[in-house]
Design an enzyme around this catalytic site. Structure first.
Site, mmCIF file in Angstrom:
data_model
loop_
_atom_site.group_PDB
_atom_site.id
_atom_site.type_symbol
_atom_site.label_atom_id
_atom_site.label_comp_id
_atom_site.label_asym_id
_atom_site.label_seq_id
_atom_site.Cartn_x
_atom_site.Cartn_y
_atom_site.Cartn_z
ATOM 1 C CE LYS A 129 -2.276 -1.610 3.615
ATOM 2 N NZ LYS A 129 -3.261 -1.881 4.691
ATOM 3 C CG ASP A 164 -6.649 -4.383 8.354
ATOM 4 O OD1 ASP A 164 -6.234 -5.522 8.049
ATOM 5 O OD2 ASP A 164 -6.720 -3.440 7.537
HETATM 6 MG MG MG Z 1 -8.707 0.317 8.139
#
Ligand code: MG
Ligand code: ADP
Length: 419
Positions: A129, A164
């Protein structure tokens, strides 16, 4: 999935989370969570009340390009600074209730591929990312965060490290006991689910627990480019990305990339003089200038003249002029890119549901991320694809928004680890 459960180092890494407990909804205590997602950094103070009540105080910080691409030590010092500032700003009542418990336990949501060896130990496998910090790959991210906190004298103990997806799964399970999957559709995309420990052949783990949460790291599915229907526009994006030939599935699905794929398609149409009279703009020629949020706005524009589409193209991106036909074509391209993303996500979900053999009994799926939350019809498109795959049984699958699940989930993981 089976390859990754058997052996380390597979394309779909199937990372054990060492989270074996499931929250019951009856837990109590005050915990900190730090969520490093990709776009935002959040620090949360989470109070679990005895009656399933959760109260959250949180602060968001933006992670600048300097921190994303600099030295790892600077990034972790920045994280510790944010926690320090956040604690300093808490009001007196919060301070008293949190200091009663001595060092605050913190759950660290770290949404990058990590090879975890315990609930509070995990080495970074690689950045994704757009992060490229030097000096972090191969190192324990909990240790690095704890060291940074210690350097500043912040009274916090990092007691759990979760992806996450794992956090989202835990947070959703706290409220919906039939939760089997936690999914992220935000800057990146990934998924976690409950697996039988006896199926995780590569795992050395002594415990009476039956299930452990596995983080798929599905973003790297088909890095070999053998099965996904990859287009020249995807290849262009991949080639020009920080890490080519990596996270191929994510690059077709997640928020960071949908705008850029769309831009690549539109540039092709411009060069073929099919739109905008063949004329682009400096802004439109800039990498990643076409934001994924534009796709949402464009798809939502149902006006006759497509006024919001015009505004984005002419006012935000300075395309000299657009006709209604141009704008219709742009809208159609956005739809195609958006539909493909939702259907690929659904294909991933179908695979896991089939693997777990739960289509008859059904399950809940908690999903977090701005792409899922804000992109119009994203959920409906996933549902349609699931129906194509499973027929009416697809109605046994409940998708639910687990907003900020990764923060609450990290607190739950911290709680489960000290329990
Ligand atoms: Mg997030
Ligand atoms: P993170 O993944 O960092 O935790 P988010 O879940 O908020 O953060 O996801 C941020 C991503 O969501 C951005 O990369 C952006 O591409 C995408 N996004 C933000 N707003 C929208 C929107 N309105 N429609 C579609 N995508 C969006």
């Amino acid at each position: 999935m089976n390859k990754g459960l058997e052996k380390h180092g597979q394309t779909v890494a199937m990372v054990p989370s060492y989270v074996t407990g499931v929250p019951t909804g009856k837990e109590v205590g005050t915990f900190l969570a730090l969520d490093l997602g990709g776009t935002n950094l959040r620090v949360c103070l989470i109070k679990l009340g005895s009656d399933g009540n959760i109260s959250i105080k949180q602060q968001k910080y933006k992670v600048s390009e300097t921190y994303k691409t600099g030295e790892a030590r600077q990034l972790f010092d920045f994280l510790a600074d944010c926690i320090d500032k956040f604690l300093a700003e808490l009001n007196e009542t919060d301070k008293r209730s949190s200091s009663k418990e001595g060092k605050l336990n913190l759950g660290f949501t770290f949404s990058f591929p990590v090879e975890q060896t315990a609930i509070d130990k995990g080495n970074l496998i690689s950045w994704t990312k757009g992060f490229t910090c030097a000096g972090a790959v191969g190192k324990d991210v909990v240790f690095m965060l704890q060291e940074a906190l210690n350097r500043k004298g912040v009274p916090v103990k990092v007691s759990a490290l979760v992806n996450d997806t794992v956090g989202t799964l835990l947070a959703h399970a706290y409220k919906h006991p039939k939760t089997l999957l936690g999914v992220i559709l935000g800057t990146g995309t990934n998924c976690a689910y409950f697996e039988k420990i006896s199926n995780i052949k590569k795992l050395q783990f002594n415990s009476n627990a039956e299930h452990m949460i596995i983080n798929l790291e599905w973003g790297s599915f088909d890095n070999e480019k053998k099965v996904l229907p990859i287009t020249m526009f995807d290849n262009k994006l991949d080639r020009e990305s920080n890490i080519p030939r990596f996270q191929i599935f994510e690059k077709m699905v997640s928020g960071m990339y949908l705008g850029e794929i769309t831009r690549n398609v539109l540039l092709n149409l411009i060069d073929r003089k099919l739109i905008f009279d063949g004329i682009s703009s400096k802004d439109f020629n800039t990498h990643y200038s076409f934001e994924t949020a534009y796709l949402s706005t464009i798809e939502e524009d149902d006006s006759d003249t497509l006024e919001n589409v015009r505004k984005i193209l002419e006012e935000e991106l300075n395309i000299p002029s657009t006709t209604l036909t141009d704008r219709k074509i742009v809208k159609r391209v956005c739809q195609i890119v958006g539909i493909r993303s939702a259907r690929l996500s659904a294909a991933g979900l179908s695979a896991i549901i089939s693997h777990c053999n739960v289509i008859e009994t059904g399950c809940d799926i908690g999903i977090d991320g701005s792409l899922f939350e804000f992109y119009p019809a994203f959920e409906a498109r996933i549902k349609n694809a699931l129906r194509e795959h499973f027929g009416s049984n697809a109605d046994n699958i409940n998708l639910g928004l687990a907003r900020d699940g990764s923060g609450v989930g990290a607190a739950l993981a911290a709680m489960l680890s000290v329990k």
